[in-house]
Write a protein that holds these residues in place. Structure first.
Motif, PDB file in Angstrom:
ATOM      1  N   ALA A 151       0.836  -1.206   0.000  1.00 20.98           N
ATOM      2  CA  ALA A 151       0.000   0.000   0.000  1.00 20.98           C
ATOM      3  C   ALA A 151       0.871   1.256   0.000  1.00 20.98           C
ATOM      4  O   ALA A 151       2.044   1.217   0.397  1.00 20.98           O
ATOM      5  CB  ALA A 151      -0.926   0.007   1.209  1.00 20.98           C
ATOM      6  N   VAL A 153       0.723   5.132   1.498  1.00 18.21           N
ATOM      7  CA  VAL A 153       0.048   5.973   2.485  1.00 18.21           C
ATOM      8  C   VAL A 153       0.464   7.427   2.251  1.00 18.21           C
ATOM      9  O   VAL A 153       1.655   7.756   2.286  1.00 18.21           O
ATOM     10  CB  VAL A 153       0.402   5.541   3.922  1.00 18.21           C
ATOM     11  CG1 VAL A 153      -0.426   6.325   4.930  1.00 18.21           C
ATOM     12  CG2 VAL A 153       0.185   4.044   4.108  1.00 18.21           C
ATOM     13  N   ASP A 197     -10.338  -2.037  -2.654  1.00 16.16           N
ATOM     14  CA  ASP A 197     -10.585  -0.756  -1.992  1.00 16.16           C
ATOM     15  C   ASP A 197     -11.180  -0.922  -0.605  1.00 16.16           C
ATOM     16  O   ASP A 197     -11.156   0.016   0.198  1.00 16.16           O
ATOM     17  CB  ASP A 197     -11.511   0.107  -2.849  1.00 16.16           C
ATOM     18  CG  ASP A 197     -12.845  -0.584  -3.125  1.00 16.16           C
ATOM     19  OD1 ASP A 197     -12.849  -1.833  -3.196  1.00 16.16           O
ATOM     20  OD2 ASP A 197     -13.860   0.114  -3.269  1.00 16.16           O
ATOM     21  N   SER A 200      -8.560  -0.228   1.867  1.00 16.32           N
ATOM     22  CA  SER A 200      -8.338   1.209   2.087  1.00 16.32           C
ATOM     23  C   SER A 200      -9.393   1.803   3.007  1.00 16.32           C
ATOM     24  O   SER A 200      -9.079   2.539   3.951  1.00 16.32           O
ATOM     25  CB  SER A 200      -8.330   1.946   0.748  1.00 16.32           C
ATOM     26  OG  SER A 200      -7.348   1.404  -0.111  1.00 16.32           O
ATOM     27  N   ARG A 201     -10.656   1.459   2.755  1.00  9.24           N
ATOM     28  CA  ARG A 201     -11.739   2.032   3.571  1.00  9.24           C
ATOM     29  C   ARG A 201     -11.642   1.567   5.019  1.00  9.24           C
ATOM     30  O   ARG A 201     -11.784   2.355   5.955  1.00  9.24           O
ATOM     31  CB  ARG A 201     -13.097   1.639   2.979  1.00  9.24           C
ATOM     32  CG  ARG A 201     -13.392   2.250   1.610  1.00  9.24           C
ATOM     33  CD  ARG A 201     -14.864   2.111   1.276  1.00  9.24           C
ATOM     34  NE  ARG A 201     -15.312   0.723   1.349  1.00  9.24           N
ATOM     35  CZ  ARG A 201     -15.302  -0.115   0.329  1.00  9.24           C
ATOM     36  NH1 ARG A 201     -14.876   0.288  -0.859  1.00  9.24           N
ATOM     37  NH2 ARG A 201     -15.731  -1.371   0.467  1.00  9.24           N
ATOM     38  N   LEU A 204      -8.384   3.016   6.725  1.00  9.90           N
ATOM     39  CA  LEU A 204      -8.480   4.463   6.909  1.00  9.90           C
ATOM     40  C   LEU A 204      -9.474   4.830   8.004  1.00  9.90           C
ATOM     41  O   LEU A 204      -9.315   5.846   8.688  1.00  9.90           O
ATOM     42  CB  LEU A 204      -8.878   5.125   5.592  1.00  9.90           C
ATOM     43  CG  LEU A 204      -8.757   6.652   5.506  1.00  9.90           C
ATOM     44  CD1 LEU A 204      -7.321   7.078   5.759  1.00  9.90           C
ATOM     45  CD2 LEU A 204      -9.230   7.151   4.154  1.00  9.90           C
ATOM     46  N   SER A 218      -4.790   9.572   2.780  1.00  7.67           N
ATOM     47  CA  SER A 218      -5.366   8.473   2.010  1.00  7.67           C
ATOM     48  C   SER A 218      -4.472   7.257   2.119  1.00  7.67           C
ATOM     49  O   SER A 218      -3.264   7.371   2.378  1.00  7.67           O
ATOM     50  CB  SER A 218      -5.546   8.857   0.535  1.00  7.67           C
ATOM     51  OG  SER A 218      -4.278   9.052  -0.078  1.00  7.67           O
ATOM     52  N   ILE A 219      -5.098   6.087   1.938  1.00 11.50           N
ATOM     53  CA  ILE A 219      -4.372   4.815   1.876  1.00 11.50           C
ATOM     54  C   ILE A 219      -4.805   4.119   0.599  1.00 11.50           C
ATOM     55  O   ILE A 219      -5.975   3.753   0.439  1.00 11.50           O
ATOM     56  CB  ILE A 219      -4.671   3.934   3.109  1.00 11.50           C
ATOM     57  CG1 ILE A 219      -4.247   4.647   4.393  1.00 11.50           C
ATOM     58  CG2 ILE A 219      -3.958   2.589   2.991  1.00 11.50           C
ATOM     59  CD1 ILE A 219      -4.615   3.895   5.654  1.00 11.50           C
ATOM     60  N   ASP A 220      -3.869   3.922  -0.301  1.00  9.42           N
ATOM     61  CA  ASP A 220      -4.167   3.343  -1.611  1.00  9.42           C
ATOM     62  C   ASP A 220      -3.428   2.019  -1.755  1.00  9.42           C
ATOM     63  O   ASP A 220      -2.219   1.937  -1.469  1.00  9.42           O
ATOM     64  CB  ASP A 220      -3.746   4.292  -2.734  1.00  9.42           C
ATOM     65  CG  ASP A 220      -4.399   5.664  -2.570  1.00  9.42           C
ATOM     66  OD1 ASP A 220      -5.622   5.711  -2.455  1.00  9.42           O
ATOM     67  OD2 ASP A 220      -3.666   6.669  -2.543  1.00  9.42           O
ATOM     68  N   VAL A 221      -4.153   0.988  -2.194  1.00 10.01           N
ATOM     69  CA  VAL A 221      -3.555  -0.326  -2.423  1.00 10.01           C
ATOM     70  C   VAL A 221      -2.831  -0.286  -3.754  1.00 10.01           C
ATOM     71  O   VAL A 221      -3.439  -0.096  -4.809  1.00 10.01           O
ATOM     72  CB  VAL A 221      -4.623  -1.427  -2.403  1.00 10.01           C
ATOM     73  CG1 VAL A 221      -3.993  -2.779  -2.729  1.00 10.01           C
ATOM     74  CG2 VAL A 221      -5.309  -1.477  -1.046  1.00 10.01           C
TER      75      VAL A 221
END
Length: 327
Positions: A151, A153, A197, A200-201, A204, A218-221
């Motif tokens: 991920a 961040v 996602d 991420s949800r 977060l 945000s946290i993105d995979v």
């Protein structure tokens, strides 16, 4: 003495005196400060020398602060320098914060600098967020399939929590923990692959930036891969362990059976020894019976005839069995 030689000596002494004076009194620095609007006296600069403070480390940042309209004083900068802080970095951070409309006072900036953090980098990160990439985190879903996740961040420095707040390592550890929890609560690995996602949800929403010096934006995979079938591997290892336990128990039962057989053989040998001993005492007992009149001669002869008849029948039976085996 030659007047020309005296003049040369006088000029040399004047040059040497001016050199010593300029080395002790930073006149050029004082002139630069006055030209920039910084009101500082020569005595103050000399006192800095006596306190082992490099005047340029104070005056030059003071010139920048004055031009930026920060309203700092020489005493503030000098006290921060004596405390071991980086005056130039603090002033640059204050100027950057002022330009970015970030509320940051000198005392807080000095405290952040003395705490060992780069206050200028923190201000820059508040304006331009930083992306932290986590290492590959391996987690196992409920169906036993391993899922590997990496991920990214996006964080922004939190000026108010820079002193005493945790660093990037804590953010990475907490995000990794959230990924493991999210994947572990998924029924199948396919659900994670279809909806990355949700990681991420879920992560977060846990408020992972609490107590840290950052604010997670945000946290993105970035990547999701399927790893080993951990469930099948564990079942195989469990089956192998069960087999070894069963083999150990069977070996234990075999050893007990062998021990019981050896014990029975020992008892049979002991019983045979007792029988032989008892048979050895029969002739003596019969002799005593004959002498005492408890056994007559005819009784003895009948006993002998019975024994002879028994032996004859046994011999006939063995010969018959032999003929049947040949046939």
């Amino acid at each position: 003495m030659d007047p020309m030689f005296s003049l040369l000596i006088t000029i040399a002494l004047i040059v040497i005196g001016l050199s010593i004076l300029l080395s002790v009194v930073p006149v050029m620095l004082w002139i630069s400060a006055l030209a920039s609007g910084v009101r500082i006296g020569i005595i103050t600069l000399i006192a800095m020398r006596l306190r082992r403070v490099i005047p340029s480390r104070i005056v030059n940042p003071m010139i920048k602060a004055t031009k930026a309209g920060l309203g700092l004083t020489i005493n503030q900068l000098e006290s921060h320098f004596l405390a071991g802080g980086n005056v130039d970095r603090v002033v640059n951070a204050l100027i950057a914060a002022q330009r970015a409309d970030i509320p940051l006072g000198f005392e807080r900036a000095a405290a952040i600098d003395l705490a060992g953090r780069d206050v200028l980098t923190a201000v820059q990160m508040s304006v331009n967020p930083k992306v932290i990439e986590t290492p590959i985190v391996a987690a196992v879903a409920k169906d036993g399939i391993e899922v590997k996740v990496r991920a990214r961040v996006t964080v922004r420095a939190n000026i108010d929590r820079l002193v005493g707040g945790a660093g990037e390592e804590t953010i990475i550890a907490r995000v990794g923990e959230g990924i493991v929890t999210t994947v572990g609560s998924s029924d199948t690995h396919k659900g994670v692959l279809e909806n990355p996602d949700m990681i991420s949800r879920t992560v977060l929403g846990k408020g992972l930036d609490a107590g840290t010096a950052f604010e997670i934006l945000s946290i993105d995979v970035a990547d999701v891969d399927v790893g080993k079938n951990i469930g099948a591997h564990l079942q195989t290892e469990q089956a192998e362990a069960d087999k070894r336990i069963a083999q150990a128990k069977a070996e234990e039962r075999r050893a007990m059976a062998v021990a019981q057989e050896q014990e029975m053989k020992a008892r049979v040998v002991e019983m045979r020894a007792k029988v032989v001993e008892a048979e050895s005492q029969v002739p003596q007992a019969m002799a005593e019976a004959l002498r005492d009149g408890k056994l007559g001669v005819m009784d003895y002869m009948n006993l002998k005839n019975i024994e002879a008849d028994t032996q004859m029948r046994g011999s006939i039976g063995k010969s018959g069995d032999a003929k049947n085996d040949k046939a």
